[in-house]
Design a protein around this motif. Structure first.
Motif, PDB file in Angstrom:
ATOM      1  N   MET A 197      50.311  32.081  41.499  1.00  0.00           N
ATOM      2  CA  MET A 197      49.113  32.151  42.337  1.00  0.00           C
ATOM      3  C   MET A 197      47.833  32.259  41.497  1.00  0.00           C
ATOM      4  O   MET A 197      46.794  31.727  41.887  1.00  0.00           O
ATOM      5  N   SER A 198      47.889  32.929  40.361  1.00  0.00           N
ATOM      6  CA  SER A 198      46.698  32.991  39.509  1.00  0.00           C
ATOM      7  C   SER A 198      46.310  31.594  39.038  1.00  0.00           C
ATOM      8  O   SER A 198      45.118  31.256  38.945  1.00  0.00           O
ATOM      9  N   LEU A 199      47.309  30.769  38.739  1.00  0.00           N
ATOM     10  CA  LEU A 199      47.058  29.399  38.299  1.00  0.00           C
ATOM     11  C   LEU A 199      46.556  28.531  39.451  1.00  0.00           C
ATOM     12  O   LEU A 199      45.627  27.733  39.283  1.00  0.00           O
ATOM     13  N   ILE A 200      47.154  28.707  40.637  1.00  0.00           N
ATOM     14  CA  ILE A 200      46.742  27.932  41.814  1.00  0.00           C
ATOM     15  C   ILE A 200      45.306  28.282  42.207  1.00  0.00           C
ATOM     16  O   ILE A 200      44.534  27.417  42.650  1.00  0.00           O
ATOM     17  N   ALA A 201      44.935  29.547  42.047  1.00  0.00           N
ATOM     18  CA  ALA A 201      43.586  29.981  42.412  1.00  0.00           C
ATOM     19  C   ALA A 201      42.531  29.521  41.418  1.00  0.00           C
ATOM     20  O   ALA A 201      41.331  29.522  41.740  1.00  0.00           O
ATOM     21  N   LEU A 202      42.949  29.123  40.215  1.00  0.00           N
ATOM     22  CA  LEU A 202      41.997  28.810  39.146  1.00  0.00           C
ATOM     23  C   LEU A 202      40.987  27.718  39.509  1.00  0.00           C
ATOM     24  O   LEU A 202      39.781  27.892  39.262  1.00  0.00           O
ATOM     25  N   PRO A 203      41.400  26.574  40.099  1.00  0.00           N
ATOM     26  CA  PRO A 203      40.390  25.552  40.458  1.00  0.00           C
ATOM     27  C   PRO A 203      39.360  26.066  41.456  1.00  0.00           C
ATOM     28  O   PRO A 203      38.175  25.710  41.377  1.00  0.00           O
ATOM     29  N   PHE A 204      39.811  26.919  42.388  1.00  0.00           N
ATOM     30  CA  PHE A 204      38.884  27.457  43.397  1.00  0.00           C
ATOM     31  C   PHE A 204      37.898  28.431  42.754  1.00  0.00           C
ATOM     32  O   PHE A 204      36.688  28.389  43.030  1.00  0.00           O
ATOM     33  N   SER A 205      38.398  29.320  41.891  1.00  0.00           N
ATOM     34  CA  SER A 205      37.499  30.279  41.234  1.00  0.00           C
ATOM     35  C   SER A 205      36.552  29.558  40.284  1.00  0.00           C
ATOM     36  O   SER A 205      35.383  29.957  40.146  1.00  0.00           O
ATOM     37  N   SER A 206      37.021  28.474  39.670  1.00  0.00           N
ATOM     38  CA  SER A 206      36.150  27.699  38.773  1.00  0.00           C
ATOM     39  C   SER A 206      35.031  27.033  39.566  1.00  0.00           C
ATOM     40  O   SER A 206      33.877  26.974  39.109  1.00  0.00           O
ATOM     41  N   ALA A 207      35.365  26.537  40.758  1.00  0.00           N
ATOM     42  CA  ALA A 207      34.332  25.939  41.618  1.00  0.00           C
ATOM     43  C   ALA A 207      33.304  26.988  42.019  1.00  0.00           C
ATOM     44  O   ALA A 207      32.097  26.711  42.044  1.00  0.00           O
ATOM     45  N   GLY A 208      33.773  28.212  42.315  1.00  0.00           N
ATOM     46  CA  GLY A 208      32.839  29.290  42.653  1.00  0.00           C
ATOM     47  C   GLY A 208      31.940  29.648  41.487  1.00  0.00           C
ATOM     48  O   GLY A 208      30.736  29.886  41.660  1.00  0.00           O
ATOM     49  N   ALA A 209      32.511  29.675  40.275  1.00  0.00           N
ATOM     50  CA  ALA A 209      31.709  29.975  39.082  1.00  0.00           C
ATOM     51  C   ALA A 209      30.670  28.893  38.835  1.00  0.00           C
ATOM     52  O   ALA A 209      29.512  29.180  38.480  1.00  0.00           O
ATOM     53  N   ALA A 210      31.057  27.626  39.043  1.00  0.00           N
ATOM     54  CA  ALA A 210      30.109  26.522  38.863  1.00  0.00           C
ATOM     55  C   ALA A 210      28.977  26.602  39.872  1.00  0.00           C
ATOM     56  O   ALA A 210      27.808  26.359  39.537  1.00  0.00           O
ATOM     57  N   LEU A 211      29.326  26.957  41.113  1.00  0.00           N
ATOM     58  CA  LEU A 211      28.307  27.081  42.152  1.00  0.00           C
ATOM     59  C   LEU A 211      27.344  28.228  41.830  1.00  0.00           C
ATOM     60  O   LEU A 211      26.122  28.104  42.027  1.00  0.00           O
TER      61      LEU A 211
END
Length: 447
Positions: free
Chosen positions: A78-92
């Motif tokens: 789940m930490s790996l699956i969440a990574l693209p979403f958290s990266s998008a939040g960081a970019a935003l």
């Protein structure tokens, strides 16, 4: 056209454009509803606290989606699956210069995943050559279901599990239609299911074996199943080790919050206030509890009575200093007159759908696959899990919905009964779940 005619499986009853438009409309409606509910939960601090809504863990998944990582053997990737979403939040956040916008990732995670589930569900129904109007009714039934409205709105693993199970059933439908077994697709699906929740790997293997047996001999089916499952597991182990080395996930520690402990009389798992249960008592009574509750659990996937309220337990939070909602929300486990209509409607629709799949030789395996998922999940939770059983129902919500869809395969007079019971259930869902959500929000508003 006769529903038992072979031509029924060769040609879609409706044009591709209508299916696309209908799927888009259902998806947007579902996303809007889930996003609204999700935001209301967020405003009431649900996403910062453990076990408030049916014992879910939104604080863990909010933590992951905000860019942290943690070690969870039950949810290994789940930490790996969440990574693209958290990266998008960081970019935003970097783009806007406002770090608080990252919280929109947990708020919208559940609605986005639920939207994917709707798309995949409609793809499965189209692949099974069901009429568009009936498929849309089944899709609406799923969109308005209580489990989808609650767990499907939260940042949790359950909505993601339901969506991937839709993907699994799409592979089942594909194989039953044209005999194509693409091992890479099945292995990827197994990887996702096991990576989200490790126990879901078992029904994945069972479904794969059942489906292969529809067209192959035992030995051949067993070899392909073992080989594909081994590839899934090996890929999972490699990704888990890579995640450990790169993300360095830690075991979470929740500082305790100052709230009253759960009273023994209101602890749904029984036993003491701390939830201590004698092992022999659990082995004897938990299976009986599941058997008694199975009709209620299946009904509550869709709708049912207003939930119970419980004083919050002495649980910690990953966000210290957050005010805890004044009540925990739990499913009612006692039979009462409130259960009569939901249980009757869901049981009738499920029964007709089951007979519908089993009455068509070519589609029988699809029904067996759905039944195997439901049976395994109910059996699993006689032995393991939280005291709040409704928590896990998204693990078999997809199978329930697809099982109900089989009602269209029945002869004309029974098909009318199936369509009628499903339509009434949608109306009952709409009214009872609106009432249930208002009740939940009002209880949380006492913060």
């Amino acid at each position: 056209m006769d529903i038992h005619s072979p031509d029924r499986y060769k040609r879609s009853p409706s044009g591709r454009r209508l299916w696309v438009v209908s799927t888009a409309v259902l998806t947007l409606i579902g996303f809007a509803i889930n996003a609204f509910v999700s935001y209301q939960f967020y405003r009431r601090n649900v996403y910062y606290i453990l076990n408030t809504i049916f014992d879910t863990d939104p604080d863990v998944y909010s933590w992951l989606l905000l860019g942290h990582s943690h070690l969870a053997r039950r949810h290994p990737l789940m930490s790996l699956i969440a990574l693209p979403f958290s990266s998008a939040g960081a970019a935003l956040a970097a783009l806007t210069g406002n770090n608080s916008v990252r919280m929109w990732v947990p708020i919208l995670f559940g609605p986005l995943v639920s939207g994917c589930q709707t798309v995949l569900l409609m793809m499965v129904l189209k692949r099974m050559r069901l009429p568009l109007l009936w498929a849309s009714l089944i899709g609406l039934l799923a969109v308005l279901s209580l489990s989808r409205l609650v767990m499907g709105s939260e940042p949790e693993s359950f909505g993601l599990t339901a969506a991937v199970f839709c993907g699994l059933f799409y592979l089942v439908a594909q194989y039953l239609e044209d005999g194509r077994f693409v091992a890479a697709q099945w292995a990827f699906c197994g990887l996702l299911l096991a990576g989200i929740t490790i126990t879901n790997f078992v029904p994945f293997v069972i479904v794969m074996l059942l489906v292969l047996l529809a067209r192959r001999r035992w030995t051949e089916a067993a070899v392909i199943t073992v080989r594909t499952a081994a590839v899934s597991l090996l890929a999972g182990v490699i990704l888990f080790l890579a995640m450990m080395l790169t993300l360095k996930p830690a075991i979470l520690q929740r500082p305790a919050v100052s709230v009253a402990p759960v009273e023994p009389a209101t602890n749904p798992a029984g036993g003491s206030a701390a939830g201590q249960i004698d092992a022999l008592e659990w082995i004897v009574f938990q299976p009986l509890r599941i058997i008694k509750m199975a009709p209620m659990l299946d009904a509550y996937v869709f709708t049912g009575p207003v939930p119970n309220l419980r004083e919050p337990g002495k649980f910690g939070t990953l966000f210290p200093g957050t005010a805890r909602p004044p009540f925990d929300i739990l499913m009612k486990e006692e039979y009462s007159a409130e259960w009569a209509v939901p249980v009757a409607l869901v049981t009738l629709t499920l029964t007709l759908g089951t007979f519908g799949w089993l009455s068509v030789a070519k589609m029988r395996t699809f029904g067996y696959a759905a039944l195997s998922v439901i049976a395994f999940q109910l059996l699993l939770h006689t032995l393991w899990g939280s005291g709040e059983l409704f928590l896990y129902t998204m693990h078999w919500q997809t199978a329930l919905v697809l099982l109900m869809a089989g009602g269209w395969n029945l002869p004309a007079r029974w098909r009318i009964v199936a369509a009628g019971s499903c339509s009434v259930l949608v109306v009952v869902e709409l009214f009872l779940n609106l009432r249930n959500l208002r009740f939940i929000m009002a209880a949380l508003d006492r913060l």
